[in-house]
Design a protein around this motif. Structure first.
Motif, PDB file in Angstrom:
ATOM      1  N   HIS A 175      65.339  84.524  87.405  1.00  0.00           N
ATOM      2  CA  HIS A 175      64.421  83.873  86.473  1.00  0.00           C
ATOM      3  C   HIS A 175      64.427  84.621  85.148  1.00  0.00           C
ATOM      4  CE1 HIS A 175      60.603  82.405  84.784  1.00  0.00           C
ATOM      5  NE2 HIS A 175      60.761  81.359  85.565  1.00  0.00           N
ATOM      6  N   ARG A 176      64.211  83.901  84.057  1.00  0.00           N
ATOM      7  CA  ARG A 176      64.301  84.501  82.715  1.00  0.00           C
ATOM      8  C   ARG A 176      63.295  85.627  82.526  1.00  0.00           C
ATOM      9  NH1 ARG A 176      60.643  83.405  78.880  1.00  0.00           N
ATOM     10  NH2 ARG A 176      58.939  81.990  79.403  1.00  0.00           N
ATOM     11  N   LEU A 177      62.121  85.563  83.171  1.00  0.00           N
ATOM     12  CA  LEU A 177      61.104  86.596  82.975  1.00  0.00           C
ATOM     13  C   LEU A 177      61.541  87.947  83.551  1.00  0.00           C
ATOM     14  CD1 LEU A 177      57.765  84.654  83.670  1.00  0.00           C
ATOM     15  CD2 LEU A 177      58.813  85.225  81.466  1.00  0.00           C
ATOM     16  N   LEU A 178      62.491  87.935  84.489  1.00  0.00           N
ATOM     17  CA  LEU A 178      62.961  89.194  85.073  1.00  0.00           C
ATOM     18  C   LEU A 178      63.690  90.061  84.041  1.00  0.00           C
ATOM     19  CD1 LEU A 178      64.281  87.802  88.476  1.00  0.00           C
ATOM     20  CD2 LEU A 178      62.353  89.377  88.196  1.00  0.00           C
ATOM     21  N   SER A 179      64.170  89.449  82.978  1.00  0.00           N
ATOM     22  CA  SER A 179      64.920  90.207  81.969  1.00  0.00           C
ATOM     23  C   SER A 179      64.039  90.763  80.867  1.00  0.00           C
ATOM     24  CB  SER A 179      65.994  89.308  81.342  1.00  0.00           C
ATOM     25  OG  SER A 179      65.401  88.216  80.654  1.00  0.00           O
ATOM     26  N   LEU A 180      62.750  90.405  80.868  1.00  0.00           N
ATOM     27  CA  LEU A 180      61.854  90.888  79.827  1.00  0.00           C
ATOM     28  C   LEU A 180      61.323  92.275  80.174  1.00  0.00           C
ATOM     29  CD1 LEU A 180      59.741  87.684  79.017  1.00  0.00           C
ATOM     30  CD2 LEU A 180      61.893  88.468  77.986  1.00  0.00           C
ATOM     31  N   GLY A 181      61.085  93.076  79.151  1.00  0.00           N
ATOM     32  CA  GLY A 181      60.565  94.421  79.387  1.00  0.00           C
ATOM     33  C   GLY A 181      59.111  94.415  79.823  1.00  0.00           C
ATOM     34  N   SER A 182      58.357  93.423  79.384  1.00  0.00           N
ATOM     35  CA  SER A 182      56.937  93.327  79.741  1.00  0.00           C
ATOM     36  C   SER A 182      56.573  91.858  79.873  1.00  0.00           C
ATOM     37  CB  SER A 182      56.077  93.996  78.664  1.00  0.00           C
ATOM     38  OG  SER A 182      54.695  93.854  78.952  1.00  0.00           O
ATOM     39  N   VAL A 183      55.827  91.543  80.936  1.00  0.00           N
ATOM     40  CA  VAL A 183      55.413  90.161  81.196  1.00  0.00           C
ATOM     41  C   VAL A 183      53.910  90.149  81.419  1.00  0.00           C
ATOM     42  CG1 VAL A 183      55.621  88.153  82.709  1.00  0.00           C
ATOM     43  CG2 VAL A 183      57.632  89.570  82.228  1.00  0.00           C
ATOM     44  N   GLY A 184      53.213  89.283  80.675  1.00  0.00           N
ATOM     45  CA  GLY A 184      51.774  89.140  80.855  1.00  0.00           C
ATOM     46  C   GLY A 184      51.411  87.684  81.083  1.00  0.00           C
ATOM     47  N   LEU A 185      50.121  87.403  81.087  1.00  0.00           N
ATOM     48  CA  LEU A 185      49.665  86.042  81.325  1.00  0.00           C
ATOM     49  C   LEU A 185      50.100  85.084  80.210  1.00  0.00           C
ATOM     50  CD1 LEU A 185      46.095  86.672  82.799  1.00  0.00           C
ATOM     51  CD2 LEU A 185      48.210  86.114  84.013  1.00  0.00           C
ATOM     52  N   GLN A 186      50.325  85.598  79.016  1.00  0.00           N
ATOM     53  CA  GLN A 186      50.820  84.741  77.937  1.00  0.00           C
ATOM     54  C   GLN A 186      52.178  84.153  78.313  1.00  0.00           C
ATOM     55  OE1 GLN A 186      51.261  86.645  74.123  1.00  0.00           O
ATOM     56  NE2 GLN A 186      51.933  84.786  73.099  1.00  0.00           N
ATOM     57  N   GLU A 187      53.075  84.991  78.817  1.00  0.00           N
ATOM     58  CA  GLU A 187      54.399  84.511  79.218  1.00  0.00           C
ATOM     59  C   GLU A 187      54.302  83.592  80.434  1.00  0.00           C
ATOM     60  OE1 GLU A 187      54.785  87.710  76.537  1.00  0.00           O
ATOM     61  OE2 GLU A 187      53.756  87.756  78.479  1.00  0.00           O
ATOM     62  N   VAL A 188      53.389  83.928  81.356  1.00  0.00           N
ATOM     63  CA  VAL A 188      53.224  83.104  82.554  1.00  0.00           C
ATOM     64  C   VAL A 188      52.710  81.715  82.198  1.00  0.00           C
ATOM     65  CG1 VAL A 188      52.029  82.900  84.785  1.00  0.00           C
ATOM     66  CG2 VAL A 188      52.821  85.140  83.991  1.00  0.00           C
ATOM     67  N   SER A 189      51.862  81.637  81.182  1.00  0.00           N
ATOM     68  CA  SER A 189      51.276  80.351  80.787  1.00  0.00           C
ATOM     69  C   SER A 189      52.321  79.352  80.302  1.00  0.00           C
ATOM     70  CB  SER A 189      50.208  80.559  79.713  1.00  0.00           C
ATOM     71  OG  SER A 189      50.791  81.004  78.488  1.00  0.00           O
ATOM     72  N   ASP A 190      53.498  79.833  79.905  1.00  0.00           N
ATOM     73  CA  ASP A 190      54.572  78.945  79.451  1.00  0.00           C
ATOM     74  C   ASP A 190      55.373  78.367  80.617  1.00  0.00           C
ATOM     75  OD1 ASP A 190      53.938  79.410  76.777  1.00  0.00           O
ATOM     76  OD2 ASP A 190      55.253  81.171  76.665  1.00  0.00           O
ATOM     77  N   GLU A 191      55.089  78.834  81.836  1.00  0.00           N
ATOM     78  CA  GLU A 191      55.849  78.401  83.006  1.00  0.00           C
ATOM     79  C   GLU A 191      55.043  77.407  83.851  1.00  0.00           C
ATOM     80  OE1 GLU A 191      58.971  79.441  83.714  1.00  0.00           O
ATOM     81  OE2 GLU A 191      58.968  80.639  81.870  1.00  0.00           O
ATOM     82  N   PRO A 192      55.701  76.479  84.543  1.00  0.00           N
ATOM     83  CA  PRO A 192      54.977  75.647  85.509  1.00  0.00           C
ATOM     84  C   PRO A 192      54.403  76.546  86.607  1.00  0.00           C
ATOM     85  CG  PRO A 192      57.356  75.377  85.751  1.00  0.00           C
ATOM     86  CD  PRO A 192      57.141  76.161  84.496  1.00  0.00           C
ATOM     87  N   TYR A 193      53.160  76.297  86.975  1.00  0.00           N
ATOM     88  CA  TYR A 193      52.450  77.215  87.866  1.00  0.00           C
ATOM     89  C   TYR A 193      52.092  76.513  89.171  1.00  0.00           C
ATOM     90  CZ  TYR A 193      49.392  81.120  89.114  1.00  0.00           C
ATOM     91  OH  TYR A 193      48.823  82.208  89.737  1.00  0.00           O
ATOM     92  N   ILE A 194      52.321  77.196  90.289  1.00  0.00           N
ATOM     93  CA  ILE A 194      51.939  76.699  91.612  1.00  0.00           C
ATOM     94  C   ILE A 194      50.653  77.411  92.006  1.00  0.00           C
ATOM     95  CG2 ILE A 194      52.685  76.243  93.960  1.00  0.00           C
ATOM     96  CD1 ILE A 194      54.485  75.024  91.791  1.00  0.00           C
ATOM     97  N   MET A 195      49.566  76.660  92.111  1.00  0.00           N
ATOM     98  CA  MET A 195      48.245  77.241  92.357  1.00  0.00           C
ATOM     99  C   MET A 195      47.878  77.170  93.839  1.00  0.00           C
ATOM    100  SD  MET A 195      45.488  78.643  90.982  1.00  0.00           S
ATOM    101  CE  MET A 195      45.335  78.178  89.246  1.00  0.00           C
ATOM    102  N   LEU A 196      47.755  78.332  94.472  1.00  0.00           N
ATOM    103  CA  LEU A 196      47.273  78.378  95.846  1.00  0.00           C
ATOM    104  C   LEU A 196      45.761  78.200  95.847  1.00  0.00           C
ATOM    105  CD1 LEU A 196      48.119  78.958  98.840  1.00  0.00           C
ATOM    106  CD2 LEU A 196      47.451  81.329  98.418  1.00  0.00           C
ATOM    107  N   THR A 197      45.247  77.397  96.790  1.00  0.00           N
ATOM    108  CA  THR A 197      43.811  77.117  96.820  1.00  0.00           C
ATOM    109  C   THR A 197      43.101  77.722  98.016  1.00  0.00           C
ATOM    110  OG1 THR A 197      44.198  75.017  97.985  1.00  0.00           O
ATOM    111  CG2 THR A 197      44.135  74.946  95.570  1.00  0.00           C
ATOM    112  N   VAL A 198      43.833  78.107  99.064  1.00  0.00           N
ATOM    113  CA  VAL A 198      43.187  78.588 100.276  1.00  0.00           C
ATOM    114  C   VAL A 198      42.470  79.910 100.021  1.00  0.00           C
ATOM    115  CG1 VAL A 198      45.125  79.945 101.178  1.00  0.00           C
ATOM    116  CG2 VAL A 198      43.528  78.845 102.771  1.00  0.00           C
ATOM    117  N   ASP A 199      41.382  80.162 100.755  1.00  0.00           N
ATOM    118  CA  ASP A 199      40.591  81.395 100.619  1.00  0.00           C
ATOM    119  C   ASP A 199      40.141  81.625  99.173  1.00  0.00           C
ATOM    120  OD1 ASP A 199      40.308  82.186 103.210  1.00  0.00           O
ATOM    121  OD2 ASP A 199      41.938  83.641 103.189  1.00  0.00           O
ATOM    122  N   GLU A 200      39.798  80.532  98.501  1.00  0.00           N
ATOM    123  CA  GLU A 200      39.258  80.597  97.137  1.00  0.00           C
ATOM    124  C   GLU A 200      40.223  81.245  96.150  1.00  0.00           C
ATOM    125  OE1 GLU A 200      34.586  81.089  97.586  1.00  0.00           O
ATOM    126  OE2 GLU A 200      35.656  82.565  98.811  1.00  0.00           O
ATOM    127  N   ALA A 201      41.525  81.140  96.451  1.00  0.00           N
ATOM    128  CA  ALA A 201      42.524  81.766  95.581  1.00  0.00           C
ATOM    129  C   ALA A 201      42.486  81.183  94.173  1.00  0.00           C
ATOM    130  CB  ALA A 201      43.921  81.605  96.184  1.00  0.00           C
TER     131      ALA A 201
END
Length: 301
Positions: A175-201
């Motif tokens: 994945h492209r994020l593996l090549s970055l020196g630092s990854v935060g929620l800003q970078e994650v927000s640009d990606e399609p996200y799979i949201m787990l819901t169990v146990d109030e996740a």
């Protein structure tokens, strides 16, 4: 020079905590002892096991493979030290409530160890959501619960955290994020996200997202950890989940990598809960002491 059991323990503790300093505290030894042991281990296996950064110690691909084998080795040693040696003639029935994540990814190993140590102890397990667990504890239908302790703030319950499992970003191999020196929620927000819901996740996730100007671009919400695993591995999105439920391969045999995020992400805390003020029976105390001993916590009431 042969690899020592001590080196394996130091390596596993560092991998689980992500910090040499935290591993040193957990093992009650110096940071230099852990650093030396890991360097010697890397020389012995001929591979770098951790990438070191300001955020901590992140396992490399070789490190993740080593961790898999280390867990297998520690499990075998545990079997050797417990074989045919019951720890107590304690007997009785214990009613234990537990949440989905705990039943699937945390308790099986511990229940087997408890069975070997206390062969006359009958642990009756009930899988429930948090609301049902809390109500059942207060109604005395269950003696104890094993749950995500950070999820409850009921003033009528007492909790004790035994394990803090770090949450990291899951991404597919290459994945492209593996090549970055630092990854935060800003970078994650640009990606399609799979949201787990169990146990109030999902609720937990939105709490730390809400402290930033970014939001996840949710493609799918699911209560299945295995669905998240497969979707991430097949390049359908990314997810932030704990190390406790992480496995490096999906059911289809596709690789899942993890990234330690630069933003502060709370760990997933697992431990015991019980009705505040209740008198512990001998079987309740034995159950609690088992977990305290397993995670090197002070013993006693």
């Amino acid at each position: 020079m042969a690899i020592s059991f001590k080196q394996i323990r130091y390596f596993v503790s560092t991998a689980e905590t992500g910090q040499v300093s935290q591993a040193a505290v957990a093992l009650s030894i110096s940071q230099s002892a852990i650093t030396t042991a890991i360097k010697d281990l890397e020389m012995r296996v001929g591979a770098t096991l951790f990438s070191r950064s300001q955020q901590g110690m992140e396992l490399t691909a070789a490190g993740r493979q080593m961790l898999f084998h280390a867990y297998e080795l520690l499990a075998k040693i545990d079997e050797m030290t417990n074989i045919n040696v019951p720890g107590s003639d304690l007997e009785g029935t214990l009613r234990v409530a537990a949440s989905y994540t705990v039943v699937g990814y945390y308790l099986p190993h511990h229940l087997e160890r408890l069975r070997r140590s206390f062969p006359q102890l009958d642990v009756q397990l009930f899988e429930l959501n948090r609301d049902a667990i809390e109500e059942g504890l207060l109604a005395n239908r269950y003696d104890l619960a094993v749950m995500l302790t950070a999820n409850t703030n009921n003033p009528d319950l007492s909790t004790e955290t035994h394990l803090s499992s770090r949450r990291r970003l899951w991404v597919p191999a290459r994945h492209r994020l593996l090549s970055l020196g630092s990854v935060g929620l800003q970078e994650v927000s640009d990606e399609p996200y799979i949201m787990l819901t169990v146990d109030e996740a999902a609720h937990t996730s939105l709490k730390y997202w809400s402290k930033t100007p970014y939001r996840p671009s949710v493609r799918l919400r699911t209560s299945s950890v295995e669905a998240v695993r497969s979707l991430v591995a097949n390049g359908q999105g990314v997810a932030i989940l704990s190390d406790m439920v992480h496995r490096p391969w999906s059911l289809e045999g596709r690789r899942i990598e993890t990234i330690q995020l630069s933003d502060p992400i709370p760990a997933m805390d697992v431990g015991l809960a019980w009705k505040r003020g209740i008198a512990f029976t001998p079987v309740m105390q034995a159950f609690r002491d088992y977990f305290r001993q397993a995670y090197h916590l002070p013993m006693g009431q």
